[in-house]
Design a protein around this motif. Structure first.
Motif, mmCIF file in Angstrom:
data_model
loop_
_atom_site.group_PDB
_atom_site.id
_atom_site.type_symbol
_atom_site.label_atom_id
_atom_site.label_comp_id
_atom_site.label_asym_id
_atom_site.label_seq_id
_atom_site.Cartn_x
_atom_site.Cartn_y
_atom_site.Cartn_z
ATOM 1 N N LEU B 21 25.913 -35.170 11.319
ATOM 2 C CA LEU B 21 24.532 -35.518 11.685
ATOM 3 C C LEU B 21 23.850 -34.351 12.401
ATOM 4 O O LEU B 21 22.662 -34.077 12.170
ATOM 5 C CB LEU B 21 24.508 -36.788 12.545
ATOM 6 N N GLN B 22 24.610 -33.627 13.218
ATOM 7 C CA GLN B 22 24.062 -32.402 13.833
ATOM 8 C C GLN B 22 23.673 -31.393 12.763
ATOM 9 O O GLN B 22 22.589 -30.803 12.803
ATOM 10 C CB GLN B 22 25.119 -31.703 14.700
ATOM 11 N N SER B 25 20.675 -32.121 10.806
ATOM 12 C CA SER B 25 19.460 -31.968 11.623
ATOM 13 C C SER B 25 19.094 -30.503 11.810
ATOM 14 O O SER B 25 17.960 -30.179 12.166
ATOM 15 C CB SER B 25 19.671 -32.627 12.991
ATOM 16 N N GLN B 26 20.076 -29.608 11.600
ATOM 17 C CA GLN B 26 19.857 -28.185 11.864
ATOM 18 C C GLN B 26 19.495 -27.398 10.606
ATOM 19 O O GLN B 26 18.834 -26.369 10.692
ATOM 20 C CB GLN B 26 21.131 -27.564 12.480
ATOM 21 N N ASP B 29 15.905 -28.868 5.307
ATOM 22 C CA ASP B 29 15.947 -30.289 4.969
ATOM 23 C C ASP B 29 15.621 -30.485 3.493
ATOM 24 O O ASP B 29 14.474 -30.416 3.068
ATOM 25 C CB ASP B 29 14.950 -31.040 5.853
ATOM 26 N N ALA B 48 21.060 -40.682 15.756
ATOM 27 C CA ALA B 48 19.955 -39.757 15.511
ATOM 28 C C ALA B 48 20.325 -38.778 14.409
ATOM 29 O O ALA B 48 21.395 -38.174 14.433
ATOM 30 C CB ALA B 48 19.627 -38.985 16.788
ATOM 31 N N VAL B 49 19.432 -38.657 13.420
ATOM 32 C CA VAL B 49 19.580 -37.601 12.414
ATOM 33 C C VAL B 49 18.177 -37.102 12.070
ATOM 34 O O VAL B 49 17.248 -37.899 11.906
ATOM 35 C CB VAL B 49 20.365 -38.097 11.180
ATOM 36 N N ARG B 50 18.003 -35.813 12.016
ATOM 37 C CA ARG B 50 16.700 -35.177 11.822
ATOM 38 C C ARG B 50 15.685 -35.696 12.849
ATOM 39 O O ARG B 50 14.505 -35.905 12.544
ATOM 40 C CB ARG B 50 16.171 -35.415 10.400
ATOM 41 N N GLY B 51 16.169 -36.002 14.054
ATOM 42 C CA GLY B 51 15.264 -36.443 15.112
ATOM 43 C C GLY B 51 14.842 -37.897 15.041
ATOM 44 O O GLY B 51 14.053 -38.358 15.860
ATOM 45 N N GLU B 52 15.382 -38.642 14.070
ATOM 46 C CA GLU B 52 15.001 -40.058 13.944
ATOM 47 C C GLU B 52 16.193 -40.963 14.193
ATOM 48 O O GLU B 52 17.278 -40.715 13.665
ATOM 49 C CB GLU B 52 14.509 -40.351 12.517
#
Lengths: 349, 349
Positions: B21-22, B25-26, B29, B48-52
């Motif tokens: 998930l980190q 998100s990094q 996308d 949380a993934v991609r800030g959601e």
């Protein structure tokens, strides 16, 4: 009846010296006087050996006079200076340092490998190998006697006490510091936690492994890696033996481990290797993974033999064996081998 | 413009899932929907993934319907059961487990080594290698492309997180127990201090190294050791490559290290090896021992590349190199390689 020779233990107050006094108290007593010698600042201390409190005397010409066998358990520069003095006073020196190991006039001896070499000592000095070589050589030598070793590829996992008492203290301090820190999974977390507490090591040893020991020698090899090669060649009397050694410091207090890939001139079988290792003096075969039997440093520390397990024939080379060996670097790796050499010399009296 | 594919992360709540998930998100996308899937007992959790914040759904046929690419970060038996279900629903599966790695109908892929193999997937499944193979293969593959590898002798020093979160907890517990004990130098001291806290390991990992991981396979070899051999052969498309691997668990939380002795068909030089490694994608050359530069697991944890140092030409074999490599077993060793494979497939949409 022959007289009992006088022994001097030079470096009696150090880490190896402490183990030596235990060993001298446990083994068959072949010695007359045992004289304890150390640096002037340790003179006057009393240490127990053979159940007697014995006063430590300062290293001097006088302290080495009247000695038959002198064990040197001191750093190489001290041995290089004082071993010839002991010889000039009539002693045979058994040196545990690196000072004379590769000197062509000094035999390098492991009693299980080349016992007769102890008598050929033109300089009056006999050398004991380094602790990492000693962790594997009894096992490799036993297999060599049957199969004729051709090449060694070894990865040595060295305990911190191989770097002296300061190595032990550094690991203990570092472990306390990382225990108090909620370490993340980011680079440098461990370094930050231990701050300037590296001790004698170039990187953290707690929660880490460090692929470096000794000094830079040549072509990227460390002095310890080349020492394993040179000592193994000299001990086995195979000056052309191919050896690649990699040294890695691991967070273990005492006992070195070596992952050994040994190729031989002859085909090998695990069954025959087991037979050899099970009957070799100084070796304990401990090899039944299904029963949880393989050597680990925490299990063999404080014992005299080399322990060997994980004996496998290479899947792709019928002449190669893979093994895992563990040995106490302060006992067989230092004090015990030196004591055995001294006893061999004592038998000449 | 092509549509953004839907991704399912199966096993989102595990140790590798957390790193995935980190990573998602990094990195750039490329995904439309990202669906988080786990066992029924984790369903309903929000991660949380991609800030959601995204709700975890239970693994089911419905959860795998409408998915373009499914990442499986679950134990092999779960992958063996559910990956074919995902394929039957139209997804391409990228599996991180051992379930399909050696299946002739499933490509085993590392983007830096054999990127084109990802398209040849008759079963609809692409497999990612084990974390120990991944710790060394990018480095070995880069050198192979120039020198043609002939034989590998490797000792893998495996971090406890390779055995899962339970391995990390066992080491932390053991370290606390040995810290509170004044350990002597006797055999079994460490075992007594940790009592029945071995966790998933067959011997103590605190203040110890353990030459065993996986299960007993054949002729004394462990399943992990034979997996390194089989995966390396498949990845390099060298079905006859000679490989001897020894696995040793070490008291490191995360990042595997491998001491590699690699022999090639052609003569090698350190200079040319440095040139190759310094310019290979996914590799960081960190090799200046005099300046304290060599990789250690504590320094590379949390980073994406494979770090390599201690590059030496064998003293006795102009065709052999000795190296020390470190790589994060949860990133490139698991989540990152799987994510890279998924991204390669996403580019087909």
């Amino acid at each position: 009846m022959s007289r009992k020779p006088t022994l001097a233990v030079v470096g009696a107050t150090g880490a190896v010296g402490a183990v030596m006094l235990q060993i001298l108290s446990q083994r068959a007593d072949v010695w007359g006087e045992i004289r304890l010698v150390a640096s002037p600042r340790s003179a006057g201390r009393k240490l127990a050996v053979r159940g007697e409190e014995t006063e430590v005397v300062a290293l001097s010409e006088a302290a080495l006079t009247g000695v038959d066998v002198a064990l040197f358990l001191v750093p190489a520069p001290v041995a290089a200076e004082w071993a010839p003095v002991a010889v000039s006073k009539g002693a045979v020196v058994v040196d545990n340092s690196a000072a004379f190991r590769l000197d062509p006039g000094v035999p390098l001896v492991v009693p299980e490998i080349n016992p007769h070499a102890v008598r050929l000592r033109p300089r009056g000095i006999v050398a004991s190998p380094g602790c990492t070589t000693l962790a594997m050589i009894v096992t490799v030598g036993a297999l060599h006697a049957e199969f004729c070793v051709d090449e060694l590829v070894v990865s040595a996992l060295q305990a911190v006490s191989g770097a002296g008492q300061c190595g032990v203290e550094a690991l203990r301090t570092q472990l306390a510091l990382v225990a108090d820190t909620e370490l993340g999974t980011g680079p440098g977390d461990v370094r930050r936690a231990i701050g300037d507490g590296l001790g004698p090591f170039p990187a953290p040893t707690a929660l880490n492994v460090v692929p470096w020991s000794g000094e830079l020698a040549e072509d990227g090899w460390s002095s310890e890696e080349l020492a394993i090669r040179a000592e193994t060649r000299k001990l086995l009397d195979l000056p052309e033996l191919r050896v690649s050694a990699t040294c890695v410091r691991v967070p273990v207090l005492t006992s070195h481990s070596v992952s050994v890939h040994a190729r031989f001139e002859h085909e090998v079988t695990v069954e025959r290797a087991h037979d050899i290792l099970a009957t070799s003096p100084g070796v304990v075969l401990f090899d039944d993974p299904e029963a949880g039997e393989f050597p680990t440093p925490a299990d063999v520390v404080g014992t005299d033999p080399t322990w060997v397990g994980r004996v496998r024939r290479a899947m792709d080379d019928p002449r190669a064996l893979d093994l895992f060996v563990c040995g106490d670097n302060l006992r067989k790796g230092a004090a015990l081998n030196t004591a055995q050499l001294a006893e061999a010399i004592a038998r000449e009296f």
